[in-house]
Design an enzyme around this catalytic site. Structure first.
Site, PDB file in Angstrom:
ATOM      1  CG  HIS A 369      -1.890  -0.803   1.192  1.00 13.50           C
ATOM      2  ND1 HIS A 369      -3.284  -0.532   0.340  1.00 13.50           N
ATOM      3  CD2 HIS A 369      -2.327  -2.273   1.758  1.00 13.50           C
ATOM      4  CE1 HIS A 369      -4.039  -1.634   0.701  1.00 13.50           C
ATOM      5  NE2 HIS A 369      -3.430  -2.708   1.281  1.00 13.50           N
ATOM      6  CE  LYS A 560      -6.711  13.343  -0.016  1.00 14.33           C
ATOM      7  NZ  LYS A 560      -7.146  12.030  -0.613  1.00 14.33           N
ATOM      8  NE  ARG A 561      -2.340   8.865   6.406  1.00 17.39           N
ATOM      9  CZ  ARG A 561      -1.011   8.505   6.170  1.00 17.39           C
ATOM     10  NH1 ARG A 561      -0.337   9.236   6.534  1.00 17.39           N
ATOM     11  NH2 ARG A 561      -1.054   8.133   4.751  1.00 17.39           N
ATOM     12  CE  LYS A 566      -2.625  10.705   2.751  1.00 15.90           C
ATOM     13  NZ  LYS A 566      -3.120   9.864   1.879  1.00 15.90           N
ATOM     14  CB  THR A 668     -10.841   4.174  -1.333  1.00 16.69           C
ATOM     15  OG1 THR A 668     -10.398   4.773   0.103  1.00 16.69           O
ATOM     16  CG2 THR A 668      -9.790   3.118  -1.598  1.00 16.69           C
ATOM     17  CE  LYS A 672     -14.352   5.133   0.793  1.00 15.32           C
ATOM     18  NZ  LYS A 672     -13.628   5.464   1.708  1.00 15.32           N
TER      19      LYS A 672
END
Length: 824
Positions: A369, A560-561, A566, A668, A672
């Site tokens: 991952h 998100k985290r 990111k 993911t 969504k």
């Protein structure tokens, strides 16, 4: 549409589940299970009464499923994951079992809605982020596809933490998610397995004179099974997660207690049961590292005792194990399972090494991952030797045999052996868990096309040459039951009214929506659904942070985290740029925008926590500046979790997926959002690439450097000062951060952010992508002004997301990796 409570379903509600029976069952459980009165009705008692009533129906299906699997000697999948992130259970069960109408009718006399009852449930603290949520999606799909499966993990008493925001800073509080009890779990006190730690490995001769090993002088801990049932949709099949709770073999020391040492009397029990207390305990100190490794081995050891027990019921020969058992390692956290199975086969079952290894490799598969080398898990040899001495011996032998095999194929290449060795040399020897997982598995998969390509071409290039064909791709997916049918009932009803309900179990059916994208009447219905979802989120924001938000603004969402790669920084820099443009000309008409952030930073990740502070500081300035006049608003929602995502995602207009290209394995959340009609702004990273291929380049906002361009720029010598000096808006933004424009009273507060970008080389290329991001956001603004065209793009996003169903992903796992068939 906001208050619509009907949920379409492919399979009819069972005739044996009428509302009158459910009503009686709820009242029965309130009285007898909870020892309470059902009148006057209270939300908490009716939630638990309904939960126990739904669980009763689940158990009957589960027992029938298990009998069927045994009768057919079905091969089973064991999905090993250190975390699952199921969110709330009630509505997921009600949706999958098609009990919606019965539940709504039952609640009529109470005056409560299902939404109010659902709010009584606390999110399960069993996972943290995408890894755990993916595992839960796959559990749903395995059950819906009638695949015999177990999910194995740990029953944590506390989640990672409950996030609050105090003066703009993240504050961590304990996430005691089971403080009010958990009606969904079955504690199997009859399934107690002994798990060993420490001690030593002892060589001895058995009765036949054969040299054997045994693990002696150990500290033993009990693992108790806790089952949570997972129903399939449109089927009677029910699988389950079996999660392990640590139990001390001794409640307390009576001798110490009688001597007055009351704390010492309980010390052993407390230390023993720490193993299943907290998800991801801090590993800054050695004691924390040891606890994490204990957690990993604890659940793996209990799991394999359970697997072997079940296998032995009907299978006398362990050579049949790969024909009856498929084990999927969800990342490297459970990779210690490989030497554990070898230990069982060698030391307990007395098999020869070659036979045991062949069985083991045929049993395991491994999902990777991450593409970040520093994120690849490794453990000090000294720690494994101390905690699991027999396993360290087995790992050494696995590595010795593996390197000997490679040396015969590629002689005189010590550099290759150094790169691929499971044991990493250095100041402190470490065990590379990803290398162990690759060597010990028959198949390794990445989770998006780009990710798998990077694994084969870069990260595990040597292994790809040594084991050609072992590394494959299975792009991630999400379950449409949870992420559309349940969380977006208004959209689900509109889709079902338009194309029928088959899409719920065959997401490719959404392509039938494509012609309707050009229908003005359908577009208007689509907009009304989005507006109703936004109005619902507005109420939630008001309740959570006391802020009034205009639902008629563009909802720009980045949840998100919190992590530098990111690039929440890139997004907040865009916010600052918009703010500066408004300040420069307050009378200029712009598209009003609400920018929503949410996400947790790891407690020890100082820079990520500082980014949260920056976001909140910018929000304070922007939201209280009269010149802005609500044209731009910034919201940080605390404690991002599944139930919060279920409110945010259906209401989103623009989905931020802006990681540095080449660093996000898949994602993911991007799936969504797009599935619910949000348009994506993103880099060509992870699954964004495949989303673009499916929805079309005209229906997504792609910007920035590609993974190859990122690599090239770094190789040529990337200089962030070049971008700072030639881009006035960027320079102004960065200077505002450096000079503490947002908190004048705290000089140098955000200097570490400036330093990470300008002094330390901007590792994640925020500055390099800034101008491209601003230009992409300008394209967003232009398109949003044309609501007809925006809505058309939104419909086409949903219509073309069929590939990203977890059902498709699980079918690929079943066909290409597990070699298993549906067992209805």
């Amino acid at each position: 549409m906001e208050n619509q409570k009907s949920y379409p379903g492919k399979a009819p509600e069972s005739n044996d589940q009428p509302a009158t029976d459910l009503n009686e069952d709820i009242k029965h459980h309130i009285m007898t299970t909870m020892g309470n009165d059902f009148y006057p009705p209270r939300k908490d008692t009716y939630y638990k009464g309904l939960a126990y009533s739904v669980r009763d129906r689940l158990v009957k299906r589960w027992l029938n499923s298990q009998r069927s699997f045994y009768d057919r000697s079905a091969k089973r999948v064991y999905y090993l994951s250190l975390e699952f992130l199921p969110g709330r259970f009630l509505m997921n069960y009600v949706t999958n079992m098609q009990l919606n109408k019965a539940c709504e009718k039952t609640l009529e006399e109470t005056g409560f809605t299902m939404e109010e009852i659902e709010e009584q449930e606390w999110d399960a603290g069993l996972g943290n982020g995408g890894l755990g949520r993916l595992a839960s999606c796959y559990m749903d799909s395995m059950a819906s596809l009638n695949i015999p499966a177990y999910g194995y993990g740990i029953m944590y008493d506390y989640g990672i933490f409950y996030q609050t925001i105090v003066n703009g800073y993240q504050v961590e509080q304990c996430d005691n998610w089971v403080r009010w009890g958990n009606p969904w779990e079955f504690k199997r006190r009859g399934f107690l397995y002994n798990v060993q730690f420490y001690g030593r490995s002892e060589l001895y001769k058995n009765s036949s004179g054969k040299l054997c090993y045994r693990w002696v002088d150990t500290l033993d801990i009990n693992a108790m099974a806790c089952d949570i049932l997972i129903p399939g949709y449109g089927t009677q099949n029910v699988n389950n997660m079996r999660l392990w709770a640590a139990m001390s073999s001794q409640e307390f020391s009576l001798e110490e207690f009688n001597q007055g040492d009351y704390i010492g009397a309980m010390e052993s029990k407390v230390l023993t049961e720490n193993i299943s207390k907290v998800l991801y305990p801090s590993d800054e100190k050695d004691v924390g590292k040891e606890l994490r490794l204990k957690q990993q081995y604890f659940f793996v050891a209990a799991t394999f005792q359970d697997i072997v027990r079940r296998f032995k019921k009907h299978n006398p020969d362990f050579k049949l194990l790969p024909d009856r058992v498929a084990v999927q390692l969800n990342d490297t956290h459970p990779a210690i399972a490989i030497p554990e199975l070898m230990r069982l086969l060698l030391d307990e079952e007395d098999l020869e090494w070659e036979t045991a290894w062949e069985i083991s490799v045929k049993t395991f598969a491994y999902t990777n991952h991450t593409v970040l080398p520093e994120a690849l898990e490794s453990w000090p040899v000294r720690l494994i030797s101390k905690l699991l001495p027999r396993h360290m011996e087995i790992i050494y032998e696995i590595n010795r045999r593996f390197l000997n095999m490679v040396e015969k194929q590629y002689p005189n290449n010590p550099q290759l052996l150094h790169r691929i060795s499971i044991i990493e040399d250095g100041p402190e020897q470490r065990v590379r868990m990803a290398h162990l997982a690759i060597v010990g598995s028959h198949t390794v998969n990445g989770v998006a096309a780009l990710h798998s390509r990077i694994l084969k071409d870069k990260l595990f290039h040597d292994f790809n040459i040594i084991f050609p064909g072992k590394i494959i791709n299975v792009t991630n997916g999400v379950t449409p039951r949870r992420w559309v049918l349940q969380v977006n009932p208004a959209l689900s009803s509109l889709i079902t009214d338009t194309i029928g309900s088959d899409w719920i179990t065959d997401l490719d059916q959404l392509k039938k929506l494509i012609p309707h994208a050009d229908n003005p009447a359908f577009r208007e219905k689509w907009r009304q659904v989005k507006l109703a979802n936004k109005a619902r989120l507005v109420k939630y924001i008001k309740r959570k942070v006391g802020m009034d938000v205009n639902p008629d603004t563009l909802f720009d969402v980045h949840v998100k985290r919190i992590h530098e790669y990111k690039r929440q920084l890139l997004n907040i820099f865009h916010v600052i740029t918009l703010y500066n443009r408004i300040k420069k000309d307050p009378s200029k008409e712009i598209v009003p925008r609400t920018v929503i952030f949410a996400g947790k930073a790891a407690p020890a990740y100082v820079q990520a926590k500082l980014i949260i502070k920056l976001i909140n500081s910018v929000a304070d300035l922007v939201n209280n500046d009269p010149d802005v006049n609500h044209k731009l608003e910034v919201v940080f929602l605390p404690n991002y979790c599944v139930s919060q995502a279920e409110k945010i995602i259906p209401a989103t207009d623009l989905s931020e997926q802006i990681s540095t290209a080449g660093l996000e394995a898949s994602g993911t959340g991007n799936m969504k959002f797009a599935l619910n009609g949000a348009l994506t702004i993103g880099t060509l990273d992870g699954a964004n690439i495949e989303i673009m291929e499916e929805v079309g380049e005209d229906n997504i906002f792609i910007f920035g450097l590609t993974a190859k361009e990122v690599e090239k720029k770094r190789a040529q010598g990337y200089n962030p000062w070049d971008y700072y000096s030639r881009d006035e808006e960027l320079r102004t933004t960065l200077d505002m951060v450096r000079l503490n424009h947002f908190i004048p009273g705290e000089p140098n507060l955000f200097l570490p952010i400036w330093d990470s970008l300008m002094a330390l080389g901007d590792r994640y290329l925020v500055l390099a992508d800034f101008r491209a991001f601003i230009q992409a956001q300008d394209r967003v603004r232009t398109l949003y002004q044309d609501q007809e065209q925006w809505t058309r793009c939104s419909i086409l996003n949903t219509a073309n997301m069929g590939k990203f169903s977890s059902d498709r992903a699980v079918r690929e796992y079943a066909r290409d990796i597990w070699k298993i068939e549906s067992c209805k």
